[in-house]
Design a protein around this motif. Structure first.
Motif, short mmCIF file in Angstrom:
data_model
loop_
_atom_site.label_atom_id
_atom_site.label_comp_id
_atom_site.label_asym_id
_atom_site.label_seq_id
_atom_site.Cartn_x
_atom_site.Cartn_y
_atom_site.Cartn_z
N LEU A 146 -4.09 -19.11 -115.63
CA LEU A 146 -4.50 -18.57 -116.98
C LEU A 146 -4.28 -17.05 -116.77
O LEU A 146 -3.68 -16.35 -117.59
CB LEU A 146 -5.69 -18.76 -117.36
N THR A 147 -4.29 -16.53 -115.43
CA THR A 147 -4.05 -15.22 -115.13
C THR A 147 -2.54 -14.98 -115.21
O THR A 147 -2.02 -14.01 -115.54
CB THR A 147 -4.70 -14.74 -113.69
N PHE A 148 -2.01 -15.79 -114.69
CA PHE A 148 -0.44 -15.94 -114.23
C PHE A 148 0.24 -15.65 -116.15
O PHE A 148 1.08 -14.93 -116.24
CB PHE A 148 0.06 -17.08 -113.96
N LEU A 149 -0.44 -16.80 -116.93
CA LEU A 149 0.04 -16.68 -118.34
C LEU A 149 -0.27 -15.45 -118.88
O LEU A 149 0.51 -14.84 -119.73
CB LEU A 149 -0.71 -17.76 -119.36
N ASP A 150 -1.36 -14.95 -118.73
CA ASP A 150 -1.81 -13.66 -119.36
C ASP A 150 -1.01 -12.52 -118.94
O ASP A 150 -0.77 -11.72 -119.81
CB ASP A 150 -3.43 -13.19 -118.66
N HIS A 151 -0.47 -12.38 -117.72
CA HIS A 151 0.42 -11.24 -117.29
C HIS A 151 1.82 -11.64 -117.89
O HIS A 151 2.53 -10.62 -118.18
CB HIS A 151 0.46 -11.16 -115.90
N LEU B 118 -7.98 -16.75 -123.01
CA LEU B 118 -6.78 -16.10 -123.27
C LEU B 118 -6.98 -15.25 -124.95
O LEU B 118 -6.17 -15.19 -125.46
CB LEU B 118 -5.63 -16.88 -123.61
N ARG B 119 -8.23 -14.83 -125.31
CA ARG B 119 -8.39 -14.70 -126.63
C ARG B 119 -7.71 -13.44 -127.15
O ARG B 119 -7.45 -13.23 -128.37
CB ARG B 119 -10.02 -14.54 -126.90
N HIS B 120 -7.48 -12.40 -126.05
CA HIS B 120 -6.93 -11.22 -126.38
C HIS B 120 -5.59 -11.28 -126.81
O HIS B 120 -4.96 -10.44 -127.12
CB HIS B 120 -7.35 -10.08 -125.38
N HIS B 121 -4.98 -12.49 -126.55
CA HIS B 121 -3.45 -12.82 -127.16
C HIS B 121 -3.62 -13.36 -128.28
O HIS B 121 -2.30 -13.53 -128.67
CB HIS B 121 -2.87 -13.69 -126.03
N HIS B 122 -4.56 -13.56 -128.99
CA HIS B 122 -4.74 -13.91 -130.42
C HIS B 122 -3.95 -15.16 -130.61
O HIS B 122 -3.27 -15.19 -131.71
CB HIS B 122 -4.22 -12.73 -131.21
N LEU B 123 -4.16 -15.90 -129.86
CA LEU B 123 -3.48 -17.38 -130.11
C LEU B 123 -4.08 -18.02 -131.38
O LEU B 123 -5.27 -18.03 -131.78
CB LEU B 123 -3.66 -18.35 -128.99
N ILE B 124 -2.84 -18.78 -132.20
CA ILE B 124 -3.22 -19.43 -133.11
C ILE B 124 -3.76 -21.01 -132.78
O ILE B 124 -2.87 -21.80 -132.24
CB ILE B 124 -2.15 -19.51 -134.14
N SER B 125 -5.18 -21.12 -132.94
CA SER B 125 -5.66 -22.44 -132.31
C SER B 125 -5.07 -23.89 -132.73
O SER B 125 -4.65 -24.45 -131.76
CB SER B 125 -7.12 -22.41 -132.35
N HIS B 126 -4.81 -23.75 -133.96
CA HIS B 126 -4.18 -25.11 -134.58
C HIS B 126 -2.59 -25.37 -134.17
O HIS B 126 -2.13 -26.19 -133.94
CB HIS B 126 -4.25 -25.27 -135.98
#
Length: 327
Positions: A136-141, A276-284
């Motif tokens: 998840l850190t990889f995806l974050d960056h 990963l909430r700070h990337h504002h993913l659309i959950s659906h």
């Protein structure tokens, strides 16, 4: 005419010396296939002084030679490695790209050693919290990496077209010729019900269009356990040939799908979105991509080494359909 690599040591020595990738007094002493990758020829090469990986993209899928594939995919992958090399947090989780032969679509990569991939998770070996955190850190960056949306290679349209067919179309064609009962007896019957569900297929087609639309976030494009390597306490990510600029929910959905196929609890989806909430993913959107990936892995060509019986597969198929249709 492009050169096609083979396992002959003399041929490899001649090519590598001619390319200036090894010295004239350096010769290949051993060569073998590296891993079980689907798309490309990947060789582990040992010379009298070092060891490295050679990877070549050819005009076909290496595991399925009857399927044509865009030969320039290695150039897109090289572009991903170049971007990662400029970011400390990405670079430390990827092998170094050493050389690139654009004409012959051949890449030389750092050999990470005998690091197993994480396909062991399909056999009840749960992904550890520390491993998931690194992924998840990889995806974050990666999602925070600035890239030019005008970088044509990163749109990777030909590979997306190929992948789109096998994710969003072929598994849901009623008469695609697949004998799913060879993987698990009774699966063909379940697949026929999925393929006759028109509202489901319409939703899948809609997300297929979303996948094909150009975006501005760099994605790995195939973020599943076969692309994750474990070295002691460190995770590596490899094989970004499906990378593209698109919706970040796609990578996250793929990740979630494979953890659910590997018998992780459903609540792990909420845990991932929270991290990963700070990337504002659309959950659906994440859930829909997750459901589609689960269905195509259970009902399509790219089967996985799953330890699931028919009842367990049917449960995941029903869960996947619910995730796609619940929007």
């Amino acid at each position: 005419m492009a050169l096609h690599l083979n396992l002959e040591k003399k041929d490899l020595s001649r090519y590598l010396q001619g390319s200036g990738w090894i010295d004239s007094n350096e010769t290949v002493s051993h060569v073998s296939k590296a891993g079980d990758g689907n798309m490309n020829l990947t060789l582990r090469v040992q010379t009298n002084s070092r060891q490295f990986i050679l990877k070549q993209s050819r005009p076909w899928v290496e595991k399925y030679p009857h399927i044509e594939a865009p030969q320039d995919r290695i150039l897109t992958e090289a572009c991903f490695y170049e971007i990662a090399s400029r970011n400390f947090h990405l670079k430390k989780h990827m092998p170094n790209m050493i050389h690139l032969d654009q004409e012959n679509r051949i890449m030389m990569l750092e050999d990470l050693g005998n690091c197993p991939d994480l396909t062991t998770v399909y056999h009840d070996q749960t992904l550890q919290t520390t491993q998931l955190d690194q992924l998840l850190t990889f995806l974050d960056h990666l999602y925070a990496t600035s890239v030019s949306s005008n970088e044509n290679k990163l749109h990777n349209r030909e590979m997306r077209t190929l992948n789109h067919f096998h994710i969003f179309v072929f598994p849901f064609e009623p008469h695609n010729g697949l004998n799913l009962d060879q993987h698990c007896h009774g699966l063909s019957r379940i697949a026929s019900h999925v393929c006759s569900n028109e509202p489901l297929k319409k939703k899948i087609a809609d997300y297929g269009k979303r996948y094909l639309a150009d975006g501005d976030t760099l994605l790995h494009g195939d973020f599943f356990p076969g692309s994750w390597l474990q070295s002691e306490n460190h995770m590596y990510v490899i094989d970004p040939e499906f990378c593209f600029l698109g919706p970040k929910e796609f990578d996250v959905g793929i990740l979630q799908a494979h953890l659910l196929l590997a018998k992780h609890p459903v609540h792990i989806m909420a845990d991932i979105l929270e991290k990963l909430r700070h990337h504002h993913l659309i959950s659906h959107h994440v859930e829909s991509f997750c459901g589609i990936e689960m269905l195509r892995r259970l009902l399509g060509v790219a089967q996985l080494p799953l330890s699931l019986n028919l009842e367990e597969r049917e449960y995941r198929i029903e869960l996947a359909m619910e995730m796609i249709l619940s929007e």
